[in-house]
Write a protein that holds these residues in place. Sequence first.
Motif, PDB file in Angstrom:
ATOM      1  N   ASN A 185       0.832  -1.210   0.000  1.00  0.00           N
ATOM      2  CA  ASN A 185       0.000   0.000   0.000  1.00  0.00           C
ATOM      3  C   ASN A 185       0.863   1.256   0.000  1.00  0.00           C
ATOM      4  O   ASN A 185       0.557   2.229  -0.689  1.00  0.00           O
ATOM      5  CB  ASN A 185      -0.933   0.008   1.208  1.00  0.00           C
ATOM      6  N   GLU A 186       1.947   1.260   0.773  1.00  0.00           N
ATOM      7  CA  GLU A 186       2.834   2.420   0.805  1.00  0.00           C
ATOM      8  C   GLU A 186       3.513   2.619  -0.537  1.00  0.00           C
ATOM      9  O   GLU A 186       3.672   3.752  -1.002  1.00  0.00           O
ATOM     10  CB  GLU A 186       3.869   2.256   1.921  1.00  0.00           C
ATOM     11  N   MET A 187       3.905   1.527  -1.187  1.00  0.00           N
ATOM     12  CA  MET A 187       4.540   1.633  -2.501  1.00  0.00           C
ATOM     13  C   MET A 187       3.536   2.152  -3.533  1.00  0.00           C
ATOM     14  O   MET A 187       3.864   3.007  -4.355  1.00  0.00           O
ATOM     15  CB  MET A 187       5.089   0.280  -2.949  1.00  0.00           C
ATOM     16  N   GLY A 188       2.302   1.649  -3.463  1.00  0.00           N
ATOM     17  CA  GLY A 188       1.269   2.129  -4.385  1.00  0.00           C
ATOM     18  C   GLY A 188       0.996   3.608  -4.200  1.00  0.00           C
ATOM     19  O   GLY A 188       0.855   4.349  -5.165  1.00  0.00           O
ATOM     20  N   LEU A 189       0.937   4.054  -2.953  1.00  0.00           N
ATOM     21  CA  LEU A 189       0.717   5.463  -2.664  1.00  0.00           C
ATOM     22  C   LEU A 189       1.862   6.308  -3.208  1.00  0.00           C
ATOM     23  O   LEU A 189       1.647   7.357  -3.811  1.00  0.00           O
ATOM     24  CB  LEU A 189       0.566   5.660  -1.154  1.00  0.00           C
ATOM     25  N   SER A 190       3.089   5.823  -3.040  1.00  0.00           N
ATOM     26  CA  SER A 190       4.258   6.542  -3.553  1.00  0.00           C
ATOM     27  C   SER A 190       4.228   6.614  -5.073  1.00  0.00           C
ATOM     28  O   SER A 190       4.537   7.663  -5.661  1.00  0.00           O
ATOM     29  CB  SER A 190       5.530   5.843  -3.077  1.00  0.00           C
ATOM     30  N   LEU A 191       3.850   5.518  -5.733  1.00  0.00           N
ATOM     31  CA  LEU A 191       3.790   5.514  -7.197  1.00  0.00           C
ATOM     32  C   LEU A 191       2.730   6.480  -7.715  1.00  0.00           C
ATOM     33  O   LEU A 191       2.952   7.207  -8.678  1.00  0.00           O
ATOM     34  CB  LEU A 191       3.508   4.099  -7.707  1.00  0.00           C
ATOM     35  N   VAL A 192       1.562   6.487  -7.075  1.00  0.00           N
ATOM     36  CA  VAL A 192       0.493   7.398  -7.502  1.00  0.00           C
ATOM     37  C   VAL A 192       0.925   8.845  -7.297  1.00  0.00           C
ATOM     38  O   VAL A 192       0.700   9.704  -8.156  1.00  0.00           O
ATOM     39  CB  VAL A 192      -0.812   7.083  -6.752  1.00  0.00           C
ATOM     40  N   ALA A 193       1.567   9.136  -6.168  1.00  0.00           N
ATOM     41  CA  ALA A 193       2.030  10.503  -5.906  1.00  0.00           C
ATOM     42  C   ALA A 193       3.075  10.919  -6.927  1.00  0.00           C
ATOM     43  O   ALA A 193       3.037  12.046  -7.441  1.00  0.00           O
ATOM     44  CB  ALA A 193       2.596  10.595  -4.485  1.00  0.00           C
ATOM     45  N   ASN A 194       3.991  10.029  -7.258  1.00  0.00           N
ATOM     46  CA  ASN A 194       5.033  10.343  -8.236  1.00  0.00           C
ATOM     47  C   ASN A 194       4.435  10.551  -9.622  1.00  0.00           C
ATOM     48  O   ASN A 194       4.821  11.469 -10.342  1.00  0.00           O
ATOM     49  CB  ASN A 194       6.077   9.224  -8.264  1.00  0.00           C
ATOM     50  N   ALA A 195       3.485   9.700 -10.016  1.00  0.00           N
ATOM     51  CA  ALA A 195       2.844   9.850 -11.323  1.00  0.00           C
ATOM     52  C   ALA A 195       2.062  11.159 -11.397  1.00  0.00           C
ATOM     53  O   ALA A 195       2.111  11.869 -12.408  1.00  0.00           O
ATOM     54  CB  ALA A 195       1.920   8.662 -11.589  1.00  0.00           C
ATOM     55  N   THR A 196       1.354  11.500 -10.329  1.00  0.00           N
ATOM     56  CA  THR A 196       0.601  12.756 -10.299  1.00  0.00           C
ATOM     57  C   THR A 196       1.532  13.947 -10.392  1.00  0.00           C
ATOM     58  O   THR A 196       1.265  14.900 -11.126  1.00  0.00           O
ATOM     59  CB  THR A 196      -0.236  12.840  -9.004  1.00  0.00           C
ATOM     60  N   ASN A 197       2.642  13.889  -9.690  1.00  0.00           N
ATOM     61  CA  ASN A 197       3.623  14.970  -9.737  1.00  0.00           C
ATOM     62  C   ASN A 197       4.213  15.097 -11.133  1.00  0.00           C
ATOM     63  O   ASN A 197       4.397  16.199 -11.641  1.00  0.00           O
ATOM     64  CB  ASN A 197       4.728  14.718  -8.701  1.00  0.00           C
ATOM     65  N   THR A 198       4.502  13.977 -11.777  1.00  0.00           N
ATOM     66  CA  THR A 198       5.072  14.002 -13.120  1.00  0.00           C
ATOM     67  C   THR A 198       4.096  14.617 -14.111  1.00  0.00           C
ATOM     68  O   THR A 198       4.473  15.422 -14.956  1.00  0.00           O
ATOM     69  CB  THR A 198       5.446  12.577 -13.566  1.00  0.00           C
ATOM     70  N   ILE A 199       2.818  14.266 -13.987  1.00  0.00           N
ATOM     71  CA  ILE A 199       1.819  14.786 -14.926  1.00  0.00           C
ATOM     72  C   ILE A 199       1.566  16.272 -14.694  1.00  0.00           C
ATOM     73  O   ILE A 199       1.462  17.044 -15.641  1.00  0.00           O
ATOM     74  CB  ILE A 199       0.509  13.985 -14.797  1.00  0.00           C
TER      75      ILE A 199
END
Length: 166
Positions: free
Chosen positions: A52-66
């Motif tokens: 769950n923590e990794m998924g949250l980090s990935l979503v945050a990183n993808a949102t930041n990139t976009i």
Amino acid sequence: MLDEQVVTAVATGNLKAISEQPALLSNLAYNNAVASNNLGQQNAVANQQAGNEMGLSLVANATNTISNLGPLASRSAVDVLTNNELAQTIADLKSAVQAFDPSNASGGVLKVGPFTLSLDGQGRLVIVPTRREDFEFVIPGGFTREQVEVRSDPNVGIRIRVRETR
């Protein structure tokens, strides 16, 4: 010899110890099973939490990139999404603009086939034939007679003006 009561007491104690041994071993086995099950559940919860923590980090990183695309990243995204057609068009337009740049080594003159193209002081396209022969200009699009104005001036040459009607 030993007293019969002592022998009976020892025999009874041995019988009791022997009869309780399976229950004791069963209790130990059950205790081991419960402890193993507990550790397995703790590991499962820890693994789920890490996922769950990794998924949250990935979503945050993808949102930041976009949301924070820089020029290079956005240009790369356009190139990938448009199969480089838009990139080629932009490169062609850029080279055409650079060809008409007076600070360019060619002095703002572009040679195309038997013609030399340049921009005058008012930003109009000037086409000069390099050879004296018949030629024809084609301006793509659908124009009406009212939109096109052609003037012949002996001092300047031929002027063609195309107006957009709304």
